[in-house]
Design a protein around this motif. Structure first.
Motif, PDB file in Angstrom:
ATOM      1  N   VAL A   1      40.641  32.522  29.315  1.00 33.19           N
ATOM      2  CA  VAL A   1      41.475  32.070  28.192  1.00 33.19           C
ATOM      3  C   VAL A   1      40.750  32.282  26.866  1.00 33.19           C
ATOM      4  O   VAL A   1      41.370  32.638  25.856  1.00 33.19           O
ATOM      5  CB  VAL A   1      41.863  30.593  28.374  1.00 33.19           C
ATOM      6  N   GLY A   2      39.425  32.089  26.866  1.00 38.32           N
ATOM      7  CA  GLY A   2      38.681  32.318  25.633  1.00 38.32           C
ATOM      8  C   GLY A   2      38.786  33.752  25.149  1.00 38.32           C
ATOM      9  O   GLY A   2      39.037  34.017  23.971  1.00 38.32           O
ATOM     10  N   LEU A   3      38.596  34.712  26.081  1.00 38.19           N
ATOM     11  CA  LEU A   3      38.725  36.126  25.704  1.00 38.19           C
ATOM     12  C   LEU A   3      40.152  36.470  25.298  1.00 38.19           C
ATOM     13  O   LEU A   3      40.381  37.213  24.327  1.00 38.19           O
ATOM     14  CB  LEU A   3      38.293  37.009  26.876  1.00 38.19           C
ATOM     15  N   ASP A   4      41.122  35.967  26.047  1.00 39.95           N
ATOM     16  CA  ASP A   4      42.522  36.272  25.769  1.00 39.95           C
ATOM     17  C   ASP A   4      42.902  35.862  24.344  1.00 39.95           C
ATOM     18  O   ASP A   4      43.399  36.677  23.547  1.00 39.95           O
ATOM     19  CB  ASP A   4      43.397  35.555  26.798  1.00 39.95           C
ATOM     20  N   LEU A   5      42.660  34.592  24.000  1.00 36.24           N
ATOM     21  CA  LEU A   5      43.044  34.097  22.677  1.00 36.24           C
ATOM     22  C   LEU A   5      42.194  34.718  21.572  1.00 36.24           C
ATOM     23  O   LEU A   5      42.701  35.035  20.486  1.00 36.24           O
ATOM     24  CB  LEU A   5      42.914  32.571  22.651  1.00 36.24           C
ATOM     25  N   MET A   6      40.921  34.903  21.837  1.00 32.90           N
ATOM     26  CA  MET A   6      40.044  35.472  20.807  1.00 32.90           C
ATOM     27  C   MET A   6      40.419  36.914  20.483  1.00 32.90           C
ATOM     28  O   MET A   6      40.540  37.296  19.315  1.00 32.90           O
ATOM     29  CB  MET A   6      38.588  35.397  21.276  1.00 32.90           C
ATOM     30  N   VAL A   7      40.625  37.744  21.518  1.00 36.72           N
ATOM     31  CA  VAL A   7      40.954  39.150  21.279  1.00 36.72           C
ATOM     32  C   VAL A   7      42.292  39.271  20.550  1.00 36.72           C
ATOM     33  O   VAL A   7      42.435  40.059  19.603  1.00 36.72           O
ATOM     34  CB  VAL A   7      40.979  39.929  22.609  1.00 36.72           C
ATOM     35  N   TYR A   8      43.284  38.476  20.957  1.00 39.17           N
ATOM     36  CA  TYR A   8      44.592  38.560  20.304  1.00 39.17           C
ATOM     37  C   TYR A   8      44.491  38.194  18.825  1.00 39.17           C
ATOM     38  O   TYR A   8      45.002  38.918  17.951  1.00 39.17           O
ATOM     39  CB  TYR A   8      45.584  37.632  21.000  1.00 39.17           C
ATOM     40  N   GLU A   9      43.841  37.071  18.512  1.00 40.60           N
ATOM     41  CA  GLU A   9      43.792  36.635  17.118  1.00 40.60           C
ATOM     42  C   GLU A   9      42.947  37.569  16.259  1.00 40.60           C
ATOM     43  O   GLU A   9      43.269  37.819  15.095  1.00 40.60           O
ATOM     44  CB  GLU A   9      43.262  35.203  17.039  1.00 40.60           C
ATOM     45  N   GLN A  10      41.859  38.102  16.821  1.00 38.43           N
ATOM     46  CA  GLN A  10      41.046  39.035  16.051  1.00 38.43           C
ATOM     47  C   GLN A  10      41.802  40.327  15.761  1.00 38.43           C
ATOM     48  O   GLN A  10      41.725  40.872  14.649  1.00 38.43           O
ATOM     49  CB  GLN A  10      39.750  39.342  16.808  1.00 38.43           C
ATOM     50  N   LEU A  11      42.546  40.824  16.754  1.00 43.53           N
ATOM     51  CA  LEU A  11      43.359  42.019  16.516  1.00 43.53           C
ATOM     52  C   LEU A  11      44.440  41.757  15.470  1.00 43.53           C
ATOM     53  O   LEU A  11      44.699  42.586  14.589  1.00 43.53           O
ATOM     54  CB  LEU A  11      43.994  42.485  17.826  1.00 43.53           C
ATOM     55  N   LYS A  12      45.060  40.599  15.539  1.00 47.05           N
ATOM     56  CA  LYS A  12      46.121  40.255  14.593  1.00 47.05           C
ATOM     57  C   LYS A  12      45.569  40.122  13.172  1.00 47.05           C
ATOM     58  O   LYS A  12      46.164  40.625  12.206  1.00 47.05           O
ATOM     59  CB  LYS A  12      46.793  38.949  15.023  1.00 47.05           C
ATOM     60  N   ILE A  13      44.434  39.462  13.023  1.00 52.30           N
ATOM     61  CA  ILE A  13      43.831  39.297  11.693  1.00 52.30           C
ATOM     62  C   ILE A  13      43.415  40.655  11.126  1.00 52.30           C
ATOM     63  O   ILE A  13      43.634  40.944   9.941  1.00 52.30           O
ATOM     64  CB  ILE A  13      42.630  38.338  11.779  1.00 52.30           C
ATOM     65  N   ALA A  14      42.796  41.498  11.971  1.00 44.30           N
ATOM     66  CA  ALA A  14      42.369  42.819  11.506  1.00 44.30           C
ATOM     67  C   ALA A  14      43.561  43.669  11.087  1.00 44.30           C
ATOM     68  O   ALA A  14      43.512  44.378  10.057  1.00 44.30           O
ATOM     69  CB  ALA A  14      41.579  43.523  12.605  1.00 44.30           C
ATOM     70  N   TYR A  15      44.660  43.622  11.844  1.00 41.79           N
ATOM     71  CA  TYR A  15      45.848  44.413  11.501  1.00 41.79           C
ATOM     72  C   TYR A  15      46.440  43.945  10.167  1.00 41.79           C
ATOM     73  O   TYR A  15      46.766  44.764   9.296  1.00 41.79           O
ATOM     74  CB  TYR A  15      46.879  44.289  12.618  1.00 41.79           C
ATOM     75  N   GLU A  16      46.601  42.626  10.010  1.00 38.05           N
ATOM     76  CA  GLU A  16      47.209  42.111   8.789  1.00 38.05           C
ATOM     77  C   GLU A  16      46.308  42.327   7.578  1.00 38.05           C
ATOM     78  O   GLU A  16      46.792  42.523   6.456  1.00 38.05           O
ATOM     79  CB  GLU A  16      47.519  40.623   8.962  1.00 38.05           C
TER      80      GLU A  16
END
Length: 412
Positions: free
Chosen positions: A293-308
């Motif tokens: 769960v740590g990797l799942d949530l971390m990777v998603y939010e980091q990708l989202k922040i980088a894209y935006e």
């Protein structure tokens, strides 16, 4: 003179005046003036000390009220009491205190209601995503729980399930899965957002103590490790709360001939094996849930922040689907061996299966690798990929849409 000496020995304060009174003489005018001046100065000092004490008590009371309200403002964005005016208006009395207490209660109620919204958003996201990929999850569970070699390809297994149970066979255990996923996802997202807020407050406190002043218009986001820590704690909390339902779901999927309902499965296992059997395999589950769960949530939010940050616009549905799928795939690849061992430990001794692994998590993993080969630890990964890819993406899409609908936002 003998009487005067006796009076001097007895009278410690104003002895000279007493002596003069006895012998019928008045104190000199200069002595009387000095005593009056000394008494006046002593009274002024006492009055000044009393006024200073009263002022200090009022300042301390005002400072306590300011600290209490300022501390509660950090927990609620939507309720902002007028803290700046408290320091100058604490002398107004009980009416001002009542207003402050009412503002604090309102802030706490707003924070609690916000947590309920996160719970609802996570529950809806979990139900929609799990129901969508239930057929693929059935295939993955059958492959992971099989001891030894698995007969047939995925297509042959799909045909066998359809021939023996029909379409309902692909949604076997989905009710139990939804009953588990709805509270689990809700608890997971509530805990995740709460941990992020706590970590951000802790980081800001340390920076303030170090003398660092941060611009409110340019607040730095949490680091990847902080997000992974918050996600790992959230996954463990959700696993502990909903583990019996996970056991029931696994049994309904692996042994449909023995178990037919969620509550019937829970009652049967508790009656025949004891309450502890419902929590068998909890330790490896917690070990697996923290990185997953740590990797799942971390990777998603980091990708989202980088894209935006790069595109200067919000992520759309397609982007969120791809980001969620990538995050789920990374987490599943990393933690799949732990999931295989967890399923084996969870099912042994249930449904007529023998108890094979008696020495804990790591010995069980070593035995599986030694007897069945290292690829056995990745058995069922292909259908898991096929289920995680859409499930994770759909889960994040629904969660983001529910947050927009309910008017809540995440800590960046």
């Amino acid at each position: 003179w003998g009487e005067q000496r006796r009076l001097r020995a007895m009278g410690r304060n104003g002895g000279c005046a007493k002596v003069c009174a006895v012998v019928g003489r008045r104190a000199p005018a200069g002595e009387r003036a000095r005593r009056a001046d000394r008494a006046e100065r002593t009274g002024e000092v006492l009055r000044a000390r009393q006024e200073l004490g009263a002022a200090q008590r009022e300042m301390q009371q005002g400072a306590r009220e300011v600290a209490r309200v300022a501390g509660d403002r950090k927990h609620a964005k939507h309720s902002k009491p007028d803290v700046e005016s408290v320091s100058t208006s604490h002398h107004k009395g009980l009416s001002r205190r009542a207003e402050l207490f009412a503002a604090v209660r309102s802030a706490r109620r707003g924070s609690e209601f916000q947590n309920v919204k996160y719970l609802i958003a996570g529950a809806v996201a979990g139900i929609v995503s799990r129901t969508l990929v239930s057929p693929l999850e059935v295939l993955a569970t059958i492959n992971m729980c099989a001891v030894g070699t698995v007969s047939g390809t995925m297509l042959e297994q799909t045909r066998a399930i359809f021939a023996s149970q029909g379409v309902r066979g692909f949604f076997r255990g989905n009710v139990a899965n939804c009953m588990k996923v709805a509270p689990a996802k809700g608890i997971q997202f509530v805990t995740f957002e709460g941990c992020k807020r706590a970590l951000k407050r802790f980081r800001d406190h340390r920076r303030r103590r170090a003398g660092f002043i941060e611009d409110k218009d340019n607040v730095s986001p949490l680091s990847p490790m902080e997000r992974m820590l918050a996600g790992g704690v959230a996954g463990m909390a959700a696993a502990v709360a909903c583990y019996p339902l996970e056991t029931a779901k696994t049994l309904l999927t692996a042994h449909p001939e023995l178990y037919s309902s969620v509550f019937g499965t829970l009652a049967s296992v508790a009656r025949t094996q004891g309450i502890g059997a419902l929590y068998r395999g909890l330790t490896p589950t917690l070990i697996a849930m923290f990185p997953y769960v740590g990797l799942d949530l971390m990777v998603y939010e980091q990708l989202k922040i980088a894209y935006e940050k790069r595109t200067k616009k919000d992520a759309g549905l397609v982007q969120m689907l791809l980001m969620g799928a990538a995050a789920g795939s990374v987490a599943q690849t990393t933690c799949h061996p732990l999931d295989v061992v967890r399923k084996r430990l969870q099912l042994q001794g249930l449904g007529g299966r023998p108890i094979v692994y008696k020495h804990g998590f790591m010995p069980a993993m070593a035995r599986i690798a030694a007897e069945e080969g290292a690829p056995a630890l990745y058995r069922g990964l292909a259908p898991q990929y096929m289920s995680v890819f859409p499930a994770a993406g759909v889960s994040y899409i629904v969660y983001e849409q529910m947050k927009t609908l309910l008017g809540i936002d995440s800590v960046q």
